[in-house]
Scaffold this motif. Structure first.
Motif, PDB file in Angstrom:
ATOM      1  N   PRO B  37       0.825  -1.211   0.000  1.00  0.00           N
ATOM      2  CA  PRO B  37       0.000   0.000   0.000  1.00  0.00           C
ATOM      3  C   PRO B  37       0.856   1.257   0.000  1.00  0.00           C
ATOM      4  O   PRO B  37       2.070   1.188   0.211  1.00  0.00           O
ATOM      5  CB  PRO B  37      -0.791  -0.121   1.302  1.00  0.00           C
ATOM      6  CG  PRO B  37       0.042  -0.982   2.180  1.00  0.00           C
ATOM      7  CD  PRO B  37       0.784  -1.918   1.284  1.00  0.00           C
ATOM      8  N   SER B  38       0.239   2.391  -0.229  1.00  0.00           N
ATOM      9  CA  SER B  38       0.936   3.662  -0.286  1.00  0.00           C
ATOM     10  C   SER B  38       1.665   3.916   1.035  1.00  0.00           C
ATOM     11  O   SER B  38       1.116   3.699   2.106  1.00  0.00           O
ATOM     12  CB  SER B  38      -0.087   4.765  -0.545  1.00  0.00           C
ATOM     13  OG  SER B  38       0.585   5.955  -0.801  1.00  0.00           O
ATOM     14  N   GLY B  39       2.923   4.349   0.912  1.00  0.00           N
ATOM     15  CA  GLY B  39       3.676   4.713   2.098  1.00  0.00           C
ATOM     16  C   GLY B  39       4.363   3.562   2.801  1.00  0.00           C
ATOM     17  O   GLY B  39       4.905   3.737   3.887  1.00  0.00           O
ATOM     18  N   CYS B  40       4.389   2.390   2.195  1.00  0.00           N
ATOM     19  CA  CYS B  40       4.980   1.232   2.885  1.00  0.00           C
ATOM     20  C   CYS B  40       6.489   1.155   2.695  1.00  0.00           C
ATOM     21  O   CYS B  40       7.144   0.298   3.270  1.00  0.00           O
ATOM     22  CB  CYS B  40       4.318  -0.063   2.437  1.00  0.00           C
ATOM     23  SG  CYS B  40       4.724  -0.511   0.747  1.00  0.00           S
ATOM     24  N   LYS B  42       8.195   1.230  -0.508  1.00  0.00           N
ATOM     25  CA  LYS B  42       8.636   0.631  -1.771  1.00  0.00           C
ATOM     26  C   LYS B  42       9.601   1.565  -2.495  1.00  0.00           C
ATOM     27  O   LYS B  42      10.720   1.177  -2.847  1.00  0.00           O
ATOM     28  CB  LYS B  42       7.438   0.368  -2.693  1.00  0.00           C
ATOM     29  CG  LYS B  42       6.300  -0.401  -2.071  1.00  0.00           C
ATOM     30  CD  LYS B  42       5.157  -0.600  -3.043  1.00  0.00           C
ATOM     31  CE  LYS B  42       4.464   0.695  -3.467  1.00  0.00           C
ATOM     32  NZ  LYS B  42       3.595   1.291  -2.439  1.00  0.00           N
ATOM     33  N   SER B  43       9.139   2.788  -2.719  1.00  0.00           N
ATOM     34  CA  SER B  43       9.979   3.736  -3.461  1.00  0.00           C
ATOM     35  C   SER B  43      11.271   3.984  -2.710  1.00  0.00           C
ATOM     36  O   SER B  43      12.345   4.056  -3.316  1.00  0.00           O
ATOM     37  CB  SER B  43       9.254   5.061  -3.642  1.00  0.00           C
ATOM     38  OG  SER B  43       8.100   4.883  -4.393  1.00  0.00           O
ATOM     39  N   THR B  44      11.172   4.132  -1.411  1.00  0.00           N
ATOM     40  CA  THR B  44      12.360   4.403  -0.619  1.00  0.00           C
ATOM     41  C   THR B  44      13.389   3.291  -0.807  1.00  0.00           C
ATOM     42  O   THR B  44      14.578   3.568  -1.001  1.00  0.00           O
ATOM     43  CB  THR B  44      11.975   4.537   0.862  1.00  0.00           C
ATOM     44  OG1 THR B  44      10.938   5.511   0.966  1.00  0.00           O
ATOM     45  CG2 THR B  44      13.149   4.962   1.696  1.00  0.00           C
ATOM     46  N   SER B  45      12.942   2.042  -0.785  1.00  0.00           N
ATOM     47  CA  SER B  45      13.872   0.927  -0.964  1.00  0.00           C
ATOM     48  C   SER B  45      14.520   0.980  -2.340  1.00  0.00           C
ATOM     49  O   SER B  45      15.731   0.801  -2.488  1.00  0.00           O
ATOM     50  CB  SER B  45      13.136  -0.405  -0.794  1.00  0.00           C
ATOM     51  OG  SER B  45      12.430  -0.422   0.414  1.00  0.00           O
TER      52      SER B  45
HETATM   53  N1  LIG Z   1      11.996  12.856   2.538  1.00  0.00           N
HETATM   54  C1  LIG Z   1      11.226  12.239   3.439  1.00  0.00           C
HETATM   55  N2  LIG Z   1      11.154  12.672   4.709  1.00  0.00           N
HETATM   56  C2  LIG Z   1      10.391  12.053   5.619  1.00  0.00           C
HETATM   57  N3  LIG Z   1       9.628  10.979   5.373  1.00  0.00           N
HETATM   58  C3  LIG Z   1       9.642  10.490   4.129  1.00  0.00           C
HETATM   59  C4  LIG Z   1      10.431  11.085   3.102  1.00  0.00           C
HETATM   60  N4  LIG Z   1      10.232  10.381   1.964  1.00  0.00           N
HETATM   61  C5  LIG Z   1       9.370   9.398   2.271  1.00  0.00           C
HETATM   62  N5  LIG Z   1       9.014   9.461   3.567  1.00  0.00           N
HETATM   63  C6  LIG Z   1       8.117   8.535   4.266  1.00  0.00           C
HETATM   64  O1  LIG Z   1       8.585   7.235   4.079  1.00  0.00           O
HETATM   65  C7  LIG Z   1       7.503   6.337   3.938  1.00  0.00           C
HETATM   66  C8  LIG Z   1       7.697   5.483   2.726  1.00  0.00           C
HETATM   67  O2  LIG Z   1       7.639   6.285   1.581  1.00  0.00           O
HETATM   68  P1  LIG Z   1       7.719   5.691   0.128  1.00  0.00           P
HETATM   69  O3  LIG Z   1       7.770   6.840  -0.815  1.00  0.00           O
HETATM   70  O4  LIG Z   1       8.825   4.708   0.062  1.00  0.00           O
HETATM   71  O5  LIG Z   1       6.332   4.942  -0.013  1.00  0.00           O
HETATM   72  P2  LIG Z   1       5.787   4.081  -1.218  1.00  0.00           P
HETATM   73  O6  LIG Z   1       5.671   2.696  -0.718  1.00  0.00           O
HETATM   74  O7  LIG Z   1       6.608   4.299  -2.424  1.00  0.00           O
HETATM   75  O8  LIG Z   1       4.342   4.670  -1.400  1.00  0.00           O
HETATM   76  P3  LIG Z   1       3.572   5.106  -2.730  1.00  0.00           P
HETATM   77  O9  LIG Z   1       2.878   3.886  -3.219  1.00  0.00           O
HETATM   78  O10 LIG Z   1       2.592   6.119  -2.224  1.00  0.00           O
HETATM   79  O11 LIG Z   1       4.552   5.672  -3.686  1.00  0.00           O
HETATM   80  C9  LIG Z   1       6.237   7.164   3.910  1.00  0.00           C
HETATM   81  O12 LIG Z   1       5.610   7.046   5.150  1.00  0.00           O
HETATM   82  C10 LIG Z   1       6.724   8.556   3.689  1.00  0.00           C
HETATM   83  O13 LIG Z   1       5.900   9.474   4.358  1.00  0.00           O
END
Ligand SMILES: Nc1ncnc2c1ncn2[C@@H]1O[C@H](COP(=O)(O)OP(=O)(O)OP(=O)(O)O)[C@@H](O)[C@H]1O
Ligand SMILES: [Mg+2]
Lengths: 302, 359
Positions: B37-40, B42-45
Motif C-alpha cells: 500500500p501507499s507509504g509502505c 517501496k519507493s524508498t527501498s
Molecule cells: N523525505 C522524506 N522525509 C520524511 N519521510 C519520508 C520522506 N520520503 C518518504 N518518507 C516517508 O517514508 C515512507 C515510505 O515512503 P515511500 O515513498 O517509500 O512509499 P511508497 O511505498 O513508495 O508509497 P507510494 O505507493 O505512495 O509511492 C512514507 O511514510 C513517507 O511518508
C-alpha cells in the motif's frame, strides 16, 4: 458594440472592455500620447514660448554627426548595461546557494532581496555616502586594511565613477533577479536531476545540460528587465553623480533630462528619446526572440 | 547480468524509521515486483538501491558487492520514474542518448544503440520530437528507451504505468513482460497495483509498513499467504475473513453461532485461542457448484449480486459477517435469498489473530 449588448457574447466583450478601460487610458495618456508627441517634436523646432516649426531631420543630423556628448552617453549606456549580465551571473550563483538545504536560507533570501524594493534615490544617497572620500565606509575600510594610502573619491574620479555607479545598480537589482531565478530553479522537477544522476551526469553536466537550459526563460526575463532598468536608471545616476564627472557617467536618459530641463531643448531631447526608444525596443525584441518568445515562462512538460 | 541483495536494510528520516531492516535476494535476470500500500517504503527501498537516498543501516549488494557508498552513476542501474522525468528541452533522441554521452560512448555507437532501442519500442518516427509533443504512452516508451540504451545491470521501475489509462496500462504491461524476456535484465519493479504485480513478477515482494511480509511467486503469495495482510492485499475481491475460536479438542469454531466447526487437530498445542479464518471468494461454493466432501455447508443471506460477465460475484452475509462468493454466471441467486454455501476447507487459511501470521 458597447451600446447594444444584444447577445451574451457581446455583453461579455463589453464587460471585458469596461475592465480594461482604466488601464488602457493610463497607458494611452502616459505612454502612447507622449511617445507620439515626442515623435512629432523630434521633427520640429520648438521650445516653451516659441512657435512650432517643421525641422525635418535637423535634430537627428546634429545628434549623429555633430554631438560628441550624445555618442559618449550612448557608449556609457552600453557599458552601464553590462551591469545586467553581471547581475544575472551573481544572482544565479546566489539562487543556487540559497536553493540548497542550508540553515537559515529564508533569512538569506530576504536579506538579498531587501535592497530591491528600496527607493532608488535612497539607494543612491546611501552609496554616495559609502563612496565618500572623507567619511565613506569603503575608504575607511580600504585604509584600515592598508590597501590604499590616499582616500579615493570614487564618484568624482574619471576611472572609478562608472564602475562605482554600476556596483550600486547591481547591488540593488541582484536580489530581484535572484528571486526570479530561484522561482525558475524550483520549477525544475527534482526527478530530472535524479534521472540525470543515475544517467551518469556529474554536477557540472547537470548545471549546463539541465539547469541552465531550463532556466532560459527566467534568465531572459531578467535580461529584459535589466535592459529596461539600465535605460531608465535615471534616479540612481542623478543622485549619485549627476552624470559627472564631466560626461563620465552620462547615460542617454540623463542626457535627455539635461537637454530638456537644463538647456530647454525639448525638441532635441525628443529626438534622442526616439533613438533610445528604438534601441530599447530592438534589444527587448532580440532578448525575447532568444528566449524562444517565452521569456518568463517555465519550460516544463507536464 | 547481476544479482541484487538487501541485507537488514534500514531507512530512517531523522527519528522516523520507514524501512525496518528488510532482507531480499534477487537472482540474476529475475523480474521482482515490490508491491504494497501507499507509504509502505517501496519507493524508498528502490531509491536506496539506485543511490538516490542514503541507507541508514544494513547493506545493499549488487553482484555480491556492497554498493552503499558507490555513486549512483557507478552502480550501473537504470531507473524509470512514475512521471518519466524526461528532459523537456531535449528531443526524444537526445533524451535517450543523454546517458551514453556521459559514459564516453563513441558517437556512432550512440546512434546505433539509440536506433536499436527506438526500433524495439517503435519510437523511430518520434525521435525528433520533444516530450511535450508526445502522448502519455509515448513518453512512457521514451522513458523505457532511455533505460534500455544503457544496457544496465539492473532496471528499476517506480510505478511506471500508473499515469496511463487502464487500457494502455494493460498493453504496456504485456510489452514490459516481452521486453524483459528479450533482454533478460534483472528488474526491480515497484507498484501498488496487485494485478501488475501478479502478472509481471517472477517473484512478488509484499511490503507492509516498512517490513517485507512475504516473498514468493505470484502463485505462492496468492495461494499461501503468510500473513493476514498479504491475504487481504493480494487478490480482488479480497479474501473473506471470519473470526475463529480454537477449542481444546482440536476443533475450530468459525463465524460464531451461525457458523460451522472444522477439525484442525493438526494445529500446534500452543496456538492461541483467537484465530482468523480466511477463504478466497472462488473457494466458496453456492447452489449447484456445491460438491460432496469439500467442506461444511451453511446458510447465508444474499445481499447483492454482481454479474461481471465471465463470473458472478455474490455478496452475502454469514452469521452477520460479510462473505463474498465468486461463482459461475449460470448459478441463479438473487438478493434476499437464503442460500446454502459450502466452504472449501482444503483451500482455507488460519491466522493467529494477534500477530496476523499464518499458523
Ligand atoms: N523525505 C522524506 N522525509 C520524511 N519521510 C519520508 C520522506 N520520503 C518518504 N518518507 C516517508 O517514508 C515512507 C515510505 O515512503 P515511500 O515513498 O517509500 O512509499 P511508497 O511505498 O513508495 O508509497 P507510494 O505507493 O505512495 O509511492 C512514507 O511514510 C513517507 O511518508
Ligand atoms: Mg512510491
Amino acid at each position: 458594440m458597447f451600446l447594444k449588448p444584444k447577445t451574451k457574447r457581446n455583453r461579455e466583450i463589453a464587460f471585458i472592455w469596461m475592465l480594461l478601460l482604466p488601464a488602457l487610458m493610463v497607458y494611452l495618456f502616459y505612454r502612447i500620447i507622449p511617445l507620439l508627441w515626442n515623435f512629432v517634436l523630434s521633427f520640429s523646432f520648438w521650445s516653451p514660448g516659441k512657435p512650432f516649426e517643421y525641422a525635418g531631420l535637423y535634430h537627428y543630423e546634429e545628434m549623429l554627426f555633430y554631438d560628441d556628448a550624445f555618442w559618449t552617453a550612448l557608449k556609457n549606456t552600453a557599458v552601464f548595461m553590462l551591469a545586467t549580465p553581471i547581475s544575472i551571473a551573481i544572482a544565479l550563483g546566489l539562487a543556487l546557494l540559497v536553493d540548497q538545504k542550508i540553515r537559515g536560507r529564508s533569512l538569506y533570501r530576504t536579506l538579498i532581496f531587501l535592497p530591491y524594493p528600496m527607493m532608488v534615490v535612497a539607494v543612491g544617497i546611501v552609496w554616495r555616502w559609502l563612496y565618500n572620500d572623507s567619511v565613506g565606509l569603503i575608504n575607511y575600510v580600504l585604509r584600515s586594511l592598508g590597501l590604499i594610502d590616499q582616500p579615493i573619491a570614487f564618484l568624482e574620479s574619471y576611472s572609478f565613477a562608472m564602475a562605482s555607479v554600476m556596483v550600486a545598480a547591481i547591488w540593488q537589482i541582484v536580489g530581484f533577479f535572484m528571486i526570479i531565478l530561484l522561482t525558475g530553479l524550483q520549477n525544475i522537477p527534482a526527478h530530472l536531476y535524479e534521472a540525470a544522476v543515475i544517467d551518469g551526469a556529474r554536477a557540472h553536466h547537470r548545471f549546463w545540460r539541465i539547469t541552465l537550459p531550463l532556466l532560459r526563460p527566467s534568465i531572459f526575463l531578467c535580461v529584459i528587465l535589466g535592459v529596461i532598468a539600465s535605460f531608465t536608471s535615471f534616479d540612481l545616476i542623478y543622485t549619485m553623480t549627476g552624470g559627472g564627472p564631466g560626461l563620465a557617467t552620462e547615460l542617454l536618459i540623463t542626457y535627455i533630462y539635461k537637454a530638456s530641463f537644463t538647456l530647454s531643448r525639448f525638441d532635441y531631447a525628443a529626438a534622442v528619446t526616439i533613438v533610445m526608444f528604438f534601441l530599447f525596443l530592438t534589444l527587448a525584441t532580440v532578448a525575447n526572440r532568444l528566449a524562444g518568445g517565452d521569456a518568463g515562462k517555465v519550460d516544463i512538460a507536464d | 547480468m547481476a544479482t541484487v541483495s538487501f541485507r537488514a536494510l534500514v531507512k530512517a528520516y531523522g527519528d522516523l524509521e520507514v524501512v525496518h531492516g528488510i532482507n531480499l535476494d534477487v537472482e540474476d535476470g529475475e523480474f521482482v515486483v515490490l508491491v504494497g500500500p501507499s507509504g509502505c517504503g517501496k519507493s524508498t527501498s528502490l531509491r536506496m538501491l539506485a543511490g538516490l537516498e542514503d541507507t541508514s543501516g544494513g547493506d545493499i549488494l549488487i553482484n555480491e558487492k556492497v554498493v552503499n557508498e558507490v555513486a549512483p552513476r557507478d552502480r550501473d542501474v537504470a531507473m524509470v520514474f512514475q512521471d518519466y522525468a524526461l528532459y523537456p528541452h531535449m528531443s526524444v533522441f537526445e533524451n535517450m542518448a543523454f546517458s551514453l554521452r556521459y559514459r564516453k560512448t563513441p558517437k556512432a555507437e550512440i546512434t546505433t544503440r539509440v536506433m536499436e532501442a527506438a526500433d524495439i519500442l517503435g519510437l523511430e518516427p518520434l525521435l525528433q520530437r520533444r516530450p511535450k509533443q508526445l502522448s502519455g504512452g509515448q513518453r512512457q516508451r521514451v522513458a523505457m528507451g532511455r533505460a534500455i540504451v544503457r544496457k544496465p545491470q539492473v532496471f528499476l521501475f517506480d510505478e511506471p504505468l500508473s499515469n496511463l489509462d487502464a487500457k494502455l496500462r494493460g498493453s504496456m504491461r504485456l510489452e514490459m513482460k516481452k521486453l524483459h524476456r528479450r533482454l533478460g535484465v534483472t528488474t526491480l519493479y515497484v507498484t501498488h497495483d496487485q494485478i501488475e504485480a501478479m502478472t509481471l513478477a517472477d517473484r512478488v515482494v509484499v511490503m507492509n509498513n516498512g517490513h517485507i511480509d512475504q516473498v514468493g511467486t505470484p502463485d505462492e503469495v496468492y495461494k499461501s499467504p503468510k500473513t493476514l495482510f498479504v491475504a487481504g492485499f493480494i487478490g480482488s475481491p479480497t479474501m473473506n475473513v471470519l473470526p475463529a475460536i480454537r477449542d481444546a479438542d482440536g476443533s475450530v469454531r468459525v463465524g460464531g453461532a451461525d457458523g460451522f466447526s472444522i477439525d484442525r487437530s493438526d494445529i500446534p498445542e500452543d496456538a492461541p485461542q483467537n484465530l482468523v479464518f480466511g477463504i478466497r471468494p472462488e473457494e466458496v461454493f453456492v447452489g449447484e457448484t456445491i460438491l460432496d466432501d469439500k467442506g461444511p455447508v451453511v446458510t447465508a443471506i444474499v445481499d447483492v449480486v454482481e454479474a461481471q460477465g465471465p463470473d458472478t460475484l455474490v455478496f452475502a452475509s454469514l452469521g452477520g459477517h460479510d462473505l463474498t462468493i465468486r461463482t459461475r454466471p449460470d448459478v441463479k441467486v438473487k438478493a434476499g435469498d437464503a442460500v446454502q454455501v459450502q466452504l472449501n476447507i482444503s483451500r482455507s487459511h488460519l491466522f493467529n489473530k494477534e500477530t496476523g501470521r499464518t499458523l
